[in-house]
Scaffold this motif. Structure first.
Motif, mmCIF file in Angstrom:
data_model
loop_
_atom_site.group_PDB
_atom_site.id
_atom_site.type_symbol
_atom_site.label_atom_id
_atom_site.label_comp_id
_atom_site.label_asym_id
_atom_site.label_seq_id
_atom_site.Cartn_x
_atom_site.Cartn_y
_atom_site.Cartn_z
ATOM 1 N N PHE A 22 11.287 -19.386 17.002
ATOM 2 C CA PHE A 22 11.243 -18.679 15.723
ATOM 3 C C PHE A 22 10.370 -17.438 15.803
ATOM 4 N N LEU A 23 9.182 -17.572 16.364
ATOM 5 C CA LEU A 23 8.255 -16.441 16.447
ATOM 6 C C LEU A 23 8.726 -15.387 17.437
ATOM 7 N N SER A 24 9.466 -15.785 18.453
ATOM 8 C CA SER A 24 9.964 -14.837 19.455
ATOM 9 C C SER A 24 10.994 -13.893 18.867
ATOM 10 N N PHE A 25 11.759 -14.382 17.892
ATOM 11 C CA PHE A 25 12.811 -13.557 17.321
ATOM 12 C C PHE A 25 12.372 -12.796 16.083
ATOM 13 N N GLN A 26 11.143 -12.943 15.662
ATOM 14 C CA GLN A 26 10.618 -12.196 14.524
ATOM 15 C C GLN A 26 10.310 -10.775 14.975
ATOM 16 N N GLU A 27 10.713 -9.803 14.169
ATOM 17 C CA GLU A 27 10.360 -8.422 14.474
ATOM 18 C C GLU A 27 8.904 -8.192 14.089
ATOM 19 N N PRO A 28 8.188 -7.447 14.916
ATOM 20 C CA PRO A 28 6.812 -7.126 14.522
ATOM 21 C C PRO A 28 6.837 -6.234 13.284
ATOM 22 N N ASN A 29 5.730 -6.187 12.574
ATOM 23 C CA ASN A 29 5.653 -5.332 11.388
ATOM 24 C C ASN A 29 5.934 -3.897 11.791
ATOM 25 N N LYS A 30 7.044 -3.375 11.299
ATOM 26 C CA LYS A 30 7.394 -1.990 11.595
ATOM 27 C C LYS A 30 6.716 -1.082 10.589
ATOM 28 N N THR A 31 6.130 -0.039 11.087
ATOM 29 C CA THR A 31 5.529 0.968 10.225
ATOM 30 C C THR A 31 6.390 2.215 10.318
ATOM 31 N N ILE A 32 6.773 2.739 9.168
ATOM 32 C CA ILE A 32 7.532 3.988 9.169
ATOM 33 C C ILE A 32 6.718 5.053 8.451
ATOM 34 N N GLU A 33 6.890 6.271 8.901
ATOM 35 C CA GLU A 33 6.198 7.388 8.273
ATOM 36 C C GLU A 33 7.150 8.024 7.268
ATOM 37 N N VAL A 34 6.628 8.241 6.061
ATOM 38 C CA VAL A 34 7.427 8.812 4.981
ATOM 39 C C VAL A 34 6.780 10.131 4.555
ATOM 40 N N TYR A 35 7.604 11.141 4.364
ATOM 41 C CA TYR A 35 7.139 12.464 3.956
ATOM 42 C C TYR A 35 7.609 12.729 2.526
ATOM 43 N N TYR A 36 6.782 13.454 1.782
ATOM 44 C CA TYR A 36 7.148 13.749 0.399
ATOM 45 C C TYR A 36 6.325 14.928 -0.106
ATOM 46 N N PHE A 37 6.727 15.453 -1.258
ATOM 47 C CA PHE A 37 5.992 16.532 -1.916
ATOM 48 C C PHE A 37 5.342 15.991 -3.180
ATOM 49 N N GLN A 38 4.107 16.380 -3.383
ATOM 50 C CA GLN A 38 3.436 16.097 -4.657
ATOM 51 C C GLN A 38 3.477 17.395 -5.440
ATOM 52 N N THR A 39 4.067 17.343 -6.628
ATOM 53 C CA THR A 39 4.236 18.575 -7.413
ATOM 54 C C THR A 39 3.291 18.649 -8.597
ATOM 55 N N GLY A 40 2.411 17.694 -8.721
ATOM 56 C CA GLY A 40 1.441 17.807 -9.799
ATOM 57 C C GLY A 40 0.664 16.531 -10.048
ATOM 58 N N VAL A 41 -0.508 16.743 -10.650
ATOM 59 C CA VAL A 41 -1.366 15.655 -11.125
ATOM 60 C C VAL A 41 -1.684 15.989 -12.572
ATOM 61 N N TYR A 42 -1.364 15.069 -13.465
ATOM 62 C CA TYR A 42 -1.465 15.344 -14.891
ATOM 63 C C TYR A 42 -2.301 14.274 -15.596
ATOM 64 N N GLN A 43 -3.004 14.717 -16.619
ATOM 65 C CA GLN A 43 -3.798 13.767 -17.398
ATOM 66 C C GLN A 43 -2.932 12.964 -18.349
ATOM 67 N N THR A 44 -1.821 13.550 -18.791
ATOM 68 C CA THR A 44 -0.958 12.832 -19.732
ATOM 69 C C THR A 44 0.383 12.502 -19.082
ATOM 70 N N LYS A 45 0.920 11.390 -19.466
ATOM 71 C CA LYS A 45 2.232 10.956 -18.981
ATOM 72 C C LYS A 45 3.309 11.938 -19.435
ATOM 73 N N GLU A 46 3.123 12.507 -20.617
ATOM 74 C CA GLU A 46 4.095 13.457 -21.157
ATOM 75 C C GLU A 46 4.250 14.680 -20.250
ATOM 76 N N ASN A 47 3.130 15.233 -19.785
ATOM 77 C CA ASN A 47 3.196 16.394 -18.892
ATOM 78 C C ASN A 47 3.847 16.032 -17.558
ATOM 79 N N ALA A 48 3.554 14.844 -17.061
ATOM 80 C CA ALA A 48 4.174 14.395 -15.814
ATOM 81 C C ALA A 48 5.680 14.229 -15.999
ATOM 82 N N THR A 49 6.070 13.677 -17.125
ATOM 83 C CA THR A 49 7.489 13.498 -17.417
ATOM 84 C C THR A 49 8.193 14.842 -17.556
ATOM 85 N N ASN A 50 7.525 15.831 -18.131
ATOM 86 C CA ASN A 50 8.108 17.174 -18.239
ATOM 87 C C ASN A 50 8.388 17.756 -16.862
ATOM 88 N N MET A 51 7.465 17.579 -15.925
ATOM 89 C CA MET A 51 7.684 18.070 -14.563
ATOM 90 C C MET A 51 8.825 17.290 -13.912
#
Length: 124
Positions: A22-51
């Motif tokens: 069972f342990l031999s056929f388990q895949e080791p924990n795969k780590t994947i790298e994910v890329y993304y853009f952050q387009t803003g940090v807002y104090q209100t949910k409304e402003n974030a939703t507008n963006m």
């Protein structure tokens, strides 16, 4: 008495063999790298939703997550940096400021889990 000990030993042996298989056929924990853009940090949910809506109008999938009472907007989520180019070009064309970021995600078994897992990691 001997049958009981033999049965116990056989049970332990089979348990060990099956555990190894069972342990031999388990895949080791795969780590994947994910890329993304952050387009803003807002104090209100409304402003974030507008963006988020502004990005949606440009056909860009955007997501909002909350951390430390702030609302973050991210978009362009991909496991391939080259895939971000079209999103980046749209952001530049529409003069939307952004920061390119990356994160490592573990235990992802399919593409559908990437966004959910990224939002969970970023929100903690």
């Amino acid at each position: 008495m001997k049958k009981g000990i033999l049965a116990l030993m056989l049970g332990l042996l089979l348990s060990g063999v099956f555990s190894f298989i069972f342990l031999s056929f388990q895949e080791p924990n795969k780590t994947i790298e994910v890329y993304y853009f952050q387009t803003g940090v807002y104090q209100t949910k409304e402003n974030a939703t507008n963006m988020q809506l502004e990005l949606a109008a440009l056909q860009i999938s955007a997501y909002v997550y909350q951390k430390d009472h702030l609302n973050y907007v991210i978009c362009g989520i991909s496991t391939n940096k080259e895939d971000l180019m079209s999103c980046e070009n749209l952001l530049k064309q529409h003069q939307i400021s952004y920061v390119q970021k990356e994160a490592n995600l573990e235990n992802i078994t399919n593409e559908d889990e990437i966004v959910e897992s990224l939002l969970e990691v970023l929100g903690t």
